[in-house]
Design a protein around this motif. Structure first.
Motif, PDB file in Angstrom:
ATOM      1  N   PHE A  55       0.806  -1.220   0.000  1.00  0.00           N
ATOM      2  CA  PHE A  55       0.000   0.000   0.000  1.00  0.00           C
ATOM      3  C   PHE A  55       0.841   1.274   0.000  1.00  0.00           C
ATOM      4  O   PHE A  55       0.284   2.382  -0.003  1.00  0.00           O
ATOM      5  CB  PHE A  55      -0.937  -0.007   1.207  1.00  0.00           C
ATOM      6  CG  PHE A  55      -1.934  -1.146   1.181  1.00  0.00           C
ATOM      7  CD1 PHE A  55      -3.066  -1.072   0.394  1.00  0.00           C
ATOM      8  CD2 PHE A  55      -1.724  -2.286   1.938  1.00  0.00           C
ATOM      9  CE1 PHE A  55      -3.979  -2.109   0.362  1.00  0.00           C
ATOM     10  CE2 PHE A  55      -2.630  -3.341   1.914  1.00  0.00           C
ATOM     11  CZ  PHE A  55      -3.762  -3.253   1.112  1.00  0.00           C
ATOM     12  N   LYS A  56       2.178   1.112   0.079  1.00  0.00           N
ATOM     13  CA  LYS A  56       3.108   2.244  -0.017  1.00  0.00           C
ATOM     14  C   LYS A  56       2.924   3.270   1.106  1.00  0.00           C
ATOM     15  O   LYS A  56       3.133   4.466   0.909  1.00  0.00           O
ATOM     16  CB  LYS A  56       2.989   2.952  -1.385  1.00  0.00           C
ATOM     17  CG  LYS A  56       3.070   2.023  -2.583  1.00  0.00           C
ATOM     18  CD  LYS A  56       4.370   1.228  -2.607  1.00  0.00           C
ATOM     19  CE  LYS A  56       4.429   0.293  -3.811  1.00  0.00           C
ATOM     20  NZ  LYS A  56       5.641  -0.552  -3.808  1.00  0.00           N
ATOM     21  N   PHE A  57       2.519   2.806   2.295  1.00  0.00           N
ATOM     22  CA  PHE A  57       2.401   3.705   3.438  1.00  0.00           C
ATOM     23  C   PHE A  57       3.797   4.056   3.942  1.00  0.00           C
ATOM     24  O   PHE A  57       4.750   3.285   3.767  1.00  0.00           O
ATOM     25  CB  PHE A  57       1.614   3.045   4.573  1.00  0.00           C
ATOM     26  CG  PHE A  57       0.137   2.905   4.298  1.00  0.00           C
ATOM     27  CD1 PHE A  57      -0.436   3.398   3.146  1.00  0.00           C
ATOM     28  CD2 PHE A  57      -0.695   2.283   5.217  1.00  0.00           C
ATOM     29  CE1 PHE A  57      -1.787   3.277   2.889  1.00  0.00           C
ATOM     30  CE2 PHE A  57      -2.046   2.145   4.980  1.00  0.00           C
ATOM     31  CZ  PHE A  57      -2.599   2.638   3.817  1.00  0.00           C
ATOM     32  N   ASN A  58       3.926   5.209   4.593  1.00  0.00           N
ATOM     33  CA  ASN A  58       5.189   5.494   5.272  1.00  0.00           C
ATOM     34  C   ASN A  58       5.279   4.636   6.531  1.00  0.00           C
ATOM     35  O   ASN A  58       4.292   4.058   6.984  1.00  0.00           O
ATOM     36  CB  ASN A  58       5.334   6.993   5.584  1.00  0.00           C
ATOM     37  CG  ASN A  58       4.312   7.474   6.601  1.00  0.00           C
ATOM     38  OD1 ASN A  58       4.185   6.944   7.697  1.00  0.00           O
ATOM     39  ND2 ASN A  58       3.545   8.507   6.227  1.00  0.00           N
ATOM     40  N   ILE A  59       6.458   4.572   7.106  1.00  0.00           N
ATOM     41  CA  ILE A  59       6.701   3.603   8.170  1.00  0.00           C
ATOM     42  C   ILE A  59       5.866   3.894   9.413  1.00  0.00           C
ATOM     43  O   ILE A  59       5.442   2.971  10.128  1.00  0.00           O
ATOM     44  CB  ILE A  59       8.212   3.541   8.510  1.00  0.00           C
ATOM     45  CG1 ILE A  59       8.521   2.328   9.394  1.00  0.00           C
ATOM     46  CG2 ILE A  59       8.672   4.832   9.170  1.00  0.00           C
ATOM     47  CD1 ILE A  59       8.179   1.008   8.769  1.00  0.00           C
ATOM     48  N   PHE A  60       5.589   5.147   9.693  1.00  0.00           N
ATOM     49  CA  PHE A  60       4.823   5.485  10.893  1.00  0.00           C
ATOM     50  C   PHE A  60       3.357   5.089  10.738  1.00  0.00           C
ATOM     51  O   PHE A  60       2.748   4.540  11.664  1.00  0.00           O
ATOM     52  CB  PHE A  60       4.956   6.985  11.181  1.00  0.00           C
ATOM     53  CG  PHE A  60       6.352   7.425  11.452  1.00  0.00           C
ATOM     54  CD1 PHE A  60       6.966   7.142  12.668  1.00  0.00           C
ATOM     55  CD2 PHE A  60       7.080   8.101  10.480  1.00  0.00           C
ATOM     56  CE1 PHE A  60       8.269   7.535  12.924  1.00  0.00           C
ATOM     57  CE2 PHE A  60       8.386   8.494  10.723  1.00  0.00           C
ATOM     58  CZ  PHE A  60       8.980   8.212  11.947  1.00  0.00           C
ATOM     59  N   LEU A  61       2.805   5.333   9.550  1.00  0.00           N
ATOM     60  CA  LEU A  61       1.428   4.926   9.299  1.00  0.00           C
ATOM     61  C   LEU A  61       1.313   3.404   9.254  1.00  0.00           C
ATOM     62  O   LEU A  61       0.342   2.825   9.751  1.00  0.00           O
ATOM     63  CB  LEU A  61       0.944   5.538   7.986  1.00  0.00           C
ATOM     64  CG  LEU A  61      -0.539   5.365   7.641  1.00  0.00           C
ATOM     65  CD1 LEU A  61      -1.418   5.913   8.773  1.00  0.00           C
ATOM     66  CD2 LEU A  61      -0.862   6.063   6.322  1.00  0.00           C
ATOM     67  N   ALA A  62       2.322   2.759   8.678  1.00  0.00           N
ATOM     68  CA  ALA A  62       2.334   1.291   8.641  1.00  0.00           C
ATOM     69  C   ALA A  62       2.404   0.709  10.047  1.00  0.00           C
ATOM     70  O   ALA A  62       1.717  -0.277  10.361  1.00  0.00           O
ATOM     71  CB  ALA A  62       3.531   0.808   7.811  1.00  0.00           C
ATOM     72  N   MET A  63       3.204   1.325  10.909  1.00  0.00           N
ATOM     73  CA  MET A  63       3.306   0.853  12.294  1.00  0.00           C
ATOM     74  C   MET A  63       1.983   1.039  13.026  1.00  0.00           C
ATOM     75  O   MET A  63       1.550   0.167  13.788  1.00  0.00           O
ATOM     76  CB  MET A  63       4.425   1.600  13.023  1.00  0.00           C
ATOM     77  CG  MET A  63       4.731   1.058  14.412  1.00  0.00           C
ATOM     78  SD  MET A  63       6.011   2.022  15.259  1.00  0.00           S
ATOM     79  CE  MET A  63       7.374   1.847  14.109  1.00  0.00           C
ATOM     80  N   ALA A  64       1.307   2.170  12.781  1.00  0.00           N
ATOM     81  CA  ALA A  64       0.013   2.414  13.408  1.00  0.00           C
ATOM     82  C   ALA A  64      -1.007   1.372  12.967  1.00  0.00           C
ATOM     83  O   ALA A  64      -1.782   0.854  13.785  1.00  0.00           O
ATOM     84  CB  ALA A  64      -0.476   3.819  13.074  1.00  0.00           C
ATOM     85  N   CYS A  65      -1.007   1.028  11.668  1.00  0.00           N
ATOM     86  CA  CYS A  65      -1.925  -0.003  11.161  1.00  0.00           C
ATOM     87  C   CYS A  65      -1.628  -1.356  11.796  1.00  0.00           C
ATOM     88  O   CYS A  65      -2.555  -2.103  12.151  1.00  0.00           O
ATOM     89  CB  CYS A  65      -1.824  -0.093   9.641  1.00  0.00           C
ATOM     90  SG  CYS A  65      -2.451   1.353   8.752  1.00  0.00           S
ATOM     91  N   ALA A  66      -0.343  -1.689  11.917  1.00  0.00           N
ATOM     92  CA  ALA A  66       0.039  -2.963  12.533  1.00  0.00           C
ATOM     93  C   ALA A  66      -0.399  -3.016  13.994  1.00  0.00           C
ATOM     94  O   ALA A  66      -0.887  -4.055  14.480  1.00  0.00           O
ATOM     95  CB  ALA A  66       1.558  -3.151  12.431  1.00  0.00           C
ATOM     96  N   MET A  67      -0.253  -1.909  14.702  1.00  0.00           N
ATOM     97  CA  MET A  67      -0.656  -1.865  16.109  1.00  0.00           C
ATOM     98  C   MET A  67      -2.167  -2.037  16.258  1.00  0.00           C
ATOM     99  O   MET A  67      -2.642  -2.776  17.124  1.00  0.00           O
ATOM    100  CB  MET A  67      -0.192  -0.550  16.737  1.00  0.00           C
ATOM    101  CG  MET A  67       1.317  -0.438  16.863  1.00  0.00           C
ATOM    102  SD  MET A  67       1.876   1.197  17.422  1.00  0.00           S
ATOM    103  CE  MET A  67       1.346   1.158  19.142  1.00  0.00           C
ATOM    104  N   ILE A  68      -2.941  -1.377  15.389  1.00  0.00           N
ATOM    105  CA  ILE A  68      -4.401  -1.488  15.455  1.00  0.00           C
ATOM    106  C   ILE A  68      -4.840  -2.915  15.138  1.00  0.00           C
ATOM    107  O   ILE A  68      -5.696  -3.499  15.820  1.00  0.00           O
ATOM    108  CB  ILE A  68      -5.055  -0.478  14.494  1.00  0.00           C
ATOM    109  CG1 ILE A  68      -4.797   0.949  14.975  1.00  0.00           C
ATOM    110  CG2 ILE A  68      -6.551  -0.735  14.383  1.00  0.00           C
ATOM    111  CD1 ILE A  68      -5.214   2.018  13.987  1.00  0.00           C
TER     112      ILE A  68
END
Length: 291
Positions: A55-68
């Motif tokens: 999805f080409k998210f930046n690392i911070f947004l990707a980390m937030a998605c993984a946490m959720i």
């Protein structure tokens, strides 16, 4: 090269501490060792990798998605695998945890395959900072900073919020907390969600640090994080933080002086030595049981 190895150890130990916090919180609330926690760490790493790679998210947004995602996964696991066994023997819950662990790792093997996957180069453009003779990467500083922020946030939640007060009350006396009007089921689910979110963040950070995400990465990381939780004092949040940092720093220095083949054994050797001297861990406390 002392500074270089110290930073390496703190970066690695910070990830151990994030995973160890999940172990120690769950044990502090319901006296359960959640051995599926390492696999939640692995799932978080894969979700972060998918967010960045597909999805080409930046690392911070990707980390937030993984946490959720892992927060939801942790709550579902608690509801399906642990809640029905809450009044059963500890052995039953322990076997259930092992079953969940095997299920998650096998599922990851089926979906992602056996080969390790790496984060794409655009995930985070790391560069080197020269301090004396040490070369410190901005990725290491990111890992340390994110880990510290998450630990401070957890401490704030536990000590300064209403749900944190409920968590502390439940950890002191499960039955009395229920009699005082605390929704114990919600507190336990929230604890699993919080611990799973921290494990997911640790998974993304470790995946970036070693540039490798695999279906079995949660096994050894989970065991070391459990050792860190016991070393610091199982049930103690500051103890889990301290234990993770100590294990990470000691492991890195052990490798630096030439014992790289024993890097996994170092953590458990330290654990045994400390428990021989202080069975409750470094910051643990004795619990008196009235009979």
């Amino acid at each position: 090269m002392f500074l270089q190895q110290l930073v390496n150890g703190i970066a690695l130990g910070s990830t151990y501490a994030l995973i160890a916090l999940g172990y120690t919180m769950v044990y502090g609330i319901i006296a359960l060792i959640n051995f599926a926690h390492g696999e939640i760490f692995m799932v978080g790493a894969f979700i972060g990798l998918l967010m960045v790679g597909v999805f080409k998210f930046n690392i911070f947004l990707a980390m937030a998605c993984a946490m959720i995602f892992c927060m939801v996964l942790g709550v579902v696991i608690e509801f399906i695998a642990y809640r029905p066994l809450r009044k059963s023997s500890r052995l039953s819950a322990f076997i259930s945890a092992i079953g969940v662990s095997i299920f998650l790792s096998s599922l990851a093997l089926m979906v992602f395959g056996a080969n390790a996957k790496g984060f794409p180069d655009q995930a985070f453009s790391s560069r080197q900072i020269h301090i004396g003779d040490a070369d410190i990467s901005t990725l290491q500083l990111l890992i340390i900073g994110v880990s510290a922020a998450l630990m401070i946030g957890l401490e704030f939640i536990v000590q300064k919020t209403k749900i944190g007060k409920a968590m502390r009350a439940t950890s002191e006396d499960y039955n009395t907390a229920a009699l005082m009007g605390i929704n114990v089921n919600f507190v336990i689910s929230f604890t699993f969600a919080l611990g799973s979110a921290l494990a997911a963040a640790g998974g993304v950070l470790v995946g970036m640090l070693f540039n490798a995400v695999s279906f079995n990465m949660g096994l050894m990381a989970g065991l070391k994080a459990f050792a860190a939780a016991v070393l610091g004092g199982i049930g103690s949040i500051p103890g889990a933080m301290l234990g993770g940092l100590l294990l990470g720093v000691t492991e890195v220095f052990g490798v630096a002086i030439g014992y790289s083949s024993y890097r996994d054994a170092i953590a458990f050797a330290i654990l045994v030595l400390v428990l021989l001297v202080r069975p409750t861990g470094l910051l643990g406390r004795k619990v008196l049981t009235k009979v």
